[in-house]
Design a protein around this motif. Structure first.
Motif, mmCIF file in Angstrom:
data_model
loop_
_atom_site.group_PDB
_atom_site.id
_atom_site.type_symbol
_atom_site.label_atom_id
_atom_site.label_comp_id
_atom_site.label_asym_id
_atom_site.label_seq_id
_atom_site.Cartn_x
_atom_site.Cartn_y
_atom_site.Cartn_z
ATOM 1 N N ASP A 209 3.885 68.782 -31.405
ATOM 2 C CA ASP A 209 4.005 68.962 -29.898
ATOM 3 C C ASP A 209 5.269 69.180 -29.820
ATOM 4 O O ASP A 209 5.545 70.166 -28.592
ATOM 5 C CB ASP A 209 3.717 67.512 -29.597
ATOM 6 N N ASP A 210 6.461 68.957 -30.757
ATOM 7 C CA ASP A 210 7.635 69.519 -30.352
ATOM 8 C C ASP A 210 7.769 71.153 -30.472
ATOM 9 O O ASP A 210 8.399 71.823 -29.549
ATOM 10 C CB ASP A 210 8.830 69.061 -31.276
ATOM 11 N N LEU A 211 7.183 71.599 -31.338
ATOM 12 C CA LEU A 211 7.288 73.132 -31.559
ATOM 13 C C LEU A 211 6.177 73.912 -30.595
ATOM 14 O O LEU A 211 6.638 75.147 -30.268
ATOM 15 C CB LEU A 211 7.086 73.476 -33.039
ATOM 16 N N ALA A 213 3.569 75.749 -31.601
ATOM 17 C CA ALA A 213 3.410 76.876 -32.037
ATOM 18 C C ALA A 213 1.764 77.118 -31.786
ATOM 19 O O ALA A 213 1.046 76.519 -31.699
ATOM 20 C CB ALA A 213 3.485 76.852 -33.699
ATOM 21 N N ASP A 214 1.209 78.509 -32.137
ATOM 22 C CA ASP A 214 -0.019 79.026 -31.899
ATOM 23 C C ASP A 214 -0.742 78.463 -32.651
ATOM 24 O O ASP A 214 -1.996 78.213 -32.597
ATOM 25 C CB ASP A 214 0.301 80.271 -31.862
ATOM 26 N N HIS A 215 -0.256 78.481 -34.135
ATOM 27 C CA HIS A 215 -1.131 77.890 -35.063
ATOM 28 C C HIS A 215 -0.485 76.882 -36.146
ATOM 29 O O HIS A 215 0.771 77.127 -36.403
ATOM 30 C CB HIS A 215 -1.402 79.193 -36.103
ATOM 31 N N VAL A 216 -1.083 75.910 -36.499
ATOM 32 C CA VAL A 216 -0.552 74.874 -37.377
ATOM 33 C C VAL A 216 -1.314 74.691 -38.508
ATOM 34 O O VAL A 216 -2.455 74.794 -38.938
ATOM 35 C CB VAL A 216 -0.806 73.318 -36.633
ATOM 36 N N PHE A 217 -0.379 74.920 -39.919
ATOM 37 C CA PHE A 217 -1.057 74.935 -41.161
ATOM 38 C C PHE A 217 -0.558 73.642 -41.781
ATOM 39 O O PHE A 217 0.575 73.392 -42.266
ATOM 40 C CB PHE A 217 -0.424 76.033 -41.848
ATOM 41 N N PRO A 218 -1.513 72.684 -42.424
ATOM 42 C CA PRO A 218 -1.219 71.812 -43.051
ATOM 43 C C PRO A 218 -0.847 71.925 -44.511
ATOM 44 O O PRO A 218 -1.700 72.360 -45.067
ATOM 45 C CB PRO A 218 -2.289 70.618 -42.749
ATOM 46 N N ILE A 219 0.178 71.518 -45.010
ATOM 47 C CA ILE A 219 0.664 71.767 -46.299
ATOM 48 C C ILE A 219 1.348 70.732 -46.990
ATOM 49 O O ILE A 219 1.646 69.792 -46.311
ATOM 50 C CB ILE A 219 1.708 73.334 -46.508
ATOM 51 N N ALA A 220 1.934 70.782 -48.078
ATOM 52 C CA ALA A 220 2.927 70.170 -49.134
ATOM 53 C C ALA A 220 2.050 68.767 -49.213
ATOM 54 O O ALA A 220 2.690 67.616 -49.080
ATOM 55 C CB ALA A 220 4.120 69.791 -48.175
ATOM 56 N N GLY A 221 0.862 68.733 -49.390
ATOM 57 C CA GLY A 221 0.146 67.647 -49.835
ATOM 58 C C GLY A 221 -1.320 67.802 -49.586
ATOM 59 O O GLY A 221 -1.593 68.615 -48.788
ATOM 60 N N PRO A 222 -1.860 66.700 -50.298
ATOM 61 C CA PRO A 222 -1.625 65.682 -50.928
ATOM 62 C C PRO A 222 -1.687 66.197 -52.307
ATOM 63 O O PRO A 222 -2.256 67.364 -52.822
ATOM 64 C CB PRO A 222 -2.454 64.568 -50.922
ATOM 65 N N PRO A 223 -1.177 65.703 -53.369
ATOM 66 C CA PRO A 223 -0.896 65.756 -54.972
ATOM 67 C C PRO A 223 -2.258 65.154 -55.123
ATOM 68 O O PRO A 223 -2.853 64.338 -54.494
ATOM 69 C CB PRO A 223 -0.016 65.287 -55.418
ATOM 70 N N CYS A 224 -2.756 65.616 -56.354
ATOM 71 C CA CYS A 224 -3.934 64.949 -57.003
ATOM 72 C C CYS A 224 -3.622 64.087 -58.092
ATOM 73 O O CYS A 224 -2.481 64.565 -58.949
ATOM 74 C CB CYS A 224 -5.226 65.793 -57.283
ATOM 75 N N PHE A 225 -4.239 63.115 -58.666
ATOM 76 C CA PHE A 225 -3.843 62.455 -59.973
ATOM 77 C C PHE A 225 -4.838 62.300 -60.680
ATOM 78 O O PHE A 225 -6.098 61.976 -60.427
ATOM 79 C CB PHE A 225 -3.609 60.611 -59.447
ATOM 80 N N LEU A 226 -4.716 62.943 -62.180
ATOM 81 C CA LEU A 226 -5.819 63.251 -62.878
ATOM 82 C C LEU A 226 -5.784 62.448 -64.153
ATOM 83 O O LEU A 226 -6.614 62.530 -64.933
ATOM 84 C CB LEU A 226 -5.473 64.674 -63.351
ATOM 85 N N ASP A 227 -4.701 61.509 -64.255
ATOM 86 C CA ASP A 227 -4.339 60.487 -65.404
ATOM 87 C C ASP A 227 -5.650 59.533 -65.114
ATOM 88 O O ASP A 227 -5.426 59.104 -63.867
ATOM 89 C CB ASP A 227 -3.056 60.153 -65.707
ATOM 90 N N ASP A 228 -6.146 59.148 -65.907
ATOM 91 C CA ASP A 228 -7.169 57.987 -65.599
ATOM 92 C C ASP A 228 -6.306 56.674 -65.199
ATOM 93 O O ASP A 228 -6.963 56.116 -64.276
ATOM 94 C CB ASP A 228 -7.954 57.668 -67.000
ATOM 95 N N ALA A 229 -5.068 56.492 -65.703
ATOM 96 C CA ALA A 229 -4.519 55.439 -65.055
ATOM 97 C C ALA A 229 -4.145 55.411 -63.619
ATOM 98 O O ALA A 229 -3.693 54.549 -63.112
ATOM 99 C CB ALA A 229 -3.455 54.962 -66.058
ATOM 100 N N LEU A 230 -3.979 56.714 -63.274
ATOM 101 C CA LEU A 230 -3.800 56.844 -61.746
ATOM 102 C C LEU A 230 -4.995 57.393 -60.805
ATOM 103 O O LEU A 230 -4.689 57.484 -59.791
ATOM 104 C CB LEU A 230 -2.601 57.835 -61.580
ATOM 105 N N TRP A 231 -6.153 57.459 -61.485
ATOM 106 C CA TRP A 231 -7.109 58.124 -60.704
ATOM 107 C C TRP A 231 -7.582 57.469 -59.389
ATOM 108 O O TRP A 231 -7.942 58.353 -58.361
ATOM 109 C CB TRP A 231 -8.359 58.051 -61.471
ATOM 110 N N GLN A 232 -7.245 56.090 -59.270
ATOM 111 C CA GLN A 232 -7.374 55.545 -58.014
ATOM 112 C C GLN A 232 -6.774 55.844 -56.902
ATOM 113 O O GLN A 232 -6.992 55.576 -55.849
ATOM 114 C CB GLN A 232 -7.381 53.907 -58.212
#
Length: 520
Positions: A209-211, A213-232
């Motif tokens: 709302d502050d900027l 802009a004509d177009h908004v691009f969601p970036i910088a995330g999310p990462p994904c977690f591929l180790d079984d211990a972090l999959w959740q």
């Protein structure tokens, strides 16, 4: 202006006056916990890396991928360097082979050959990234783009003053370990996570709302977690408390607040931006891709498993005397620390989990005693913060001389945590400052802000309060929300009890406030 999505916060910006590659991240980060999603490792990086300019926003390893920068990015590229308080980024880039640097004066427009204009806004609080974060503004032939990535400026007016922005790239998803790693009942984790998820979106809507802009691009995330211990931690289980919503969730939530100008960049997506509009082509349909998210993640998990296992095999360094090395490295910094040590205010305990010769579990507990200015074995005392992690991770940090345990151990989410009382920013500020240069900068920053007097007041919903948030000086006339006797600063979600001035989120940071009728 053409923008090619290259994954996470990365993009390539092409104009007739030159090309800029931003934040290329491909290899796993934070002890092989984070991977870019969607996967970008199969892009033609030999071609993408042949650019005129390189921009790295900050040193977080999901933005600064040293291996990829070394192997794929042209060393003829000129680095657009933010004006950070330390030379760490330049030093690391020079070690990787880069020799051309344009040191951009903070918040000043620089015109490059051919009429390409850029401006970099550097944020320099000790809590901004690893001592610094930044945003890049680009203009060519009347088209303006702001790559805010995951920077959190207190306002965007400096960019608005340069003219209407046509493309706004910004973070919307989580990039932290809270609340997942805390030893809490699941119901509490869900409640805190839901609250954080909502704050993330609220902050994003405010920036959009502050900027305007004509177009908004969601970036910088999310990462994904591929180790079984972090999959959740992947947002695929219908958990309303998951802090890692993806781009498709962003579009759905954005639509609820009236947003119709969102554009998702998959790796390989290309958007042509003009002053009149934008057209985007994708390698696969966006809706179809995210509808098959679980299948994509499962395929990635199997393909990346050997990489994760190889990384794990490199962490163990039994020759390292952990207690001795922590004493040698940390005690001199404790001796020099005034503001950070006082801010932590008590002992912090690390429980290091290993195995003995018979395969049984061992736990060595080490205390970083901030009031006592020493590192020592745990003596069965009460501690304010406790971290539990694999001994091998600490061995590795000490083996490589890591100066930033936040930008390694904590962001890995490969630990559990418990605390007594409120969040304490000084704990994490200290553990990202395990070098003389960083510690001295952080101490100086806190000293300067401790002495500063914020005299300007504003009125919010029947309360007269200081205009700047005591945390990181956000303008409360824009980010402050009053609910009864509490004020929330939406920039970072910090809350204050207005009647007493007490910060409800962390230690310290008292706010000046009184009821408007009393003030008058």
């Amino acid at each position: 202006m053409r923008v090619t999505g290259t994954g996470h916060a990365s993009m390539r910006i092409d104009t007739a006056a030159g090309s800029i590659l931003c934040d290329p991240w491909v290899n796993p980060a934070y002890f092989a916990s984070w991977f870019p999603f969607p996967d970008n490792s199969q892009l033609d990086w030999d071609a993408l890396g042949q650019v005129d300019y390189l921009y790295v926003s900050h040193l977080h390893r999901d933005h600064f991928d040293a291996k990829h920068l070394r192997d794929y990015i042209s060393k003829d590229a000129t680095v657009l360097l933010p004006e950070f308080p330390t030379s760490e980024m330049e030093d690391e880039l020079r070690e990787l082979g880069f020799t051309k640097f344009l040191k951009a004066p903070n918040e000043q427009v620089v015109e490059l050959p051919g009429g390409l204009k850029i401006m970099i806004q550097a944020l320099t609080s000790p809590t901004d990234g690893p001592i610094g974060d930044s945003s890049l503004w680009v203009e060519y032939d009347g088209v303006r783009l702001l790559n805010q990535n995951d920077a959190r400026p207190t306002d965007l007016s400096v960019f608005n003053e340069l003219g209407h922005v046509h493309a706004h790239m910004l973070q919307f998803s989580g990039a932290i370990w809270y609340p997942m790693v805390y030893e809490l009942p699941q119901s509490a984790k869900t409640a805190f996570g839901k609250q954080k998820r909502e704050r993330q979106f609220d902050r994003t809507w405010r920036y959009i709302d502050d900027l305007k802009a004509d177009h908004v691009f969601p970036i910088a995330g999310p990462p994904c977690f591929l180790d079984d211990a972090l999959w959740q931690f992947n947002d695929i289980f219908g958990d309303e408390g998951n802090i890692f919503p993806d781009q498709s969730v962003f579009l759905a939530e954005y639509a609820k607040v009236g947003g119709t100008n969102g554009i998702v960049l998959l790796p390989g997506s290309v958007t042509e931006i003009t002053t009149e509009g934008a057209t985007t082509t994708h390698p696969v349909p966006v809706e179809e891709f995210f509808a098959n998210k679980v299948a994509h993640l499962e395929e990635m998990r199997e393909r990346k498993r050997p990489i994760i296992e190889a990384e794990k095999a490199s962490w163990r360094h039994p020759e390292v005397d952990v207690l001795g090395e922590m004493k040698r490295r940390i005690e001199p910094l404790l001796d020099e620390s005034i503001y950070l040590a006082k801010g932590v205010g008590g002992p912090v305990r690390f429980d290091l989990v290993g195995t003995d010769s018979s395969g049984g579990e061992t736990v060595e507990s080490i205390v970083v005693d901030f009031p006592g200015k020493e590192v020592r074995p745990y003596a069965d005392e009460k501690v304010r913060y406790r971290f539990r992690t694999e001994r091998a991770l600490i061995e590795h940090l000490l083996h490589i001389g890591e100066v930033d345990w936040v930008n390694s151990l904590f962001l890995s989410c490969r630990f559990s945590a418990a605390r007594i009382g409120q969040y304490n920013e000084f704990v994490y500020a200290f553990f990202k400052c395990l070098s003389e240069e960083r510690l001295q900068y952080a101490e100086g920053w806190y000293d300067e802000h401790e002495r500063a007097v914020d005299a300007e007041d504003i009125t919010l919903d029947g309360w007269v309060v200081q205009r700047r948030c005591p945390h990181l000086k956000a303008d409360l006339s824009r980010f402050g929300i009053v609910d009864g006797d509490q004020l929330t600063c939406q920039l970072h979600g910090w809350r204050f009890d207005l009647a007493s001035g007490r910060c409800l989120t962390s230690v310290g940071h008292k706010i000046r406030a009184e009821r408007a009728e009393t003030a008058s």
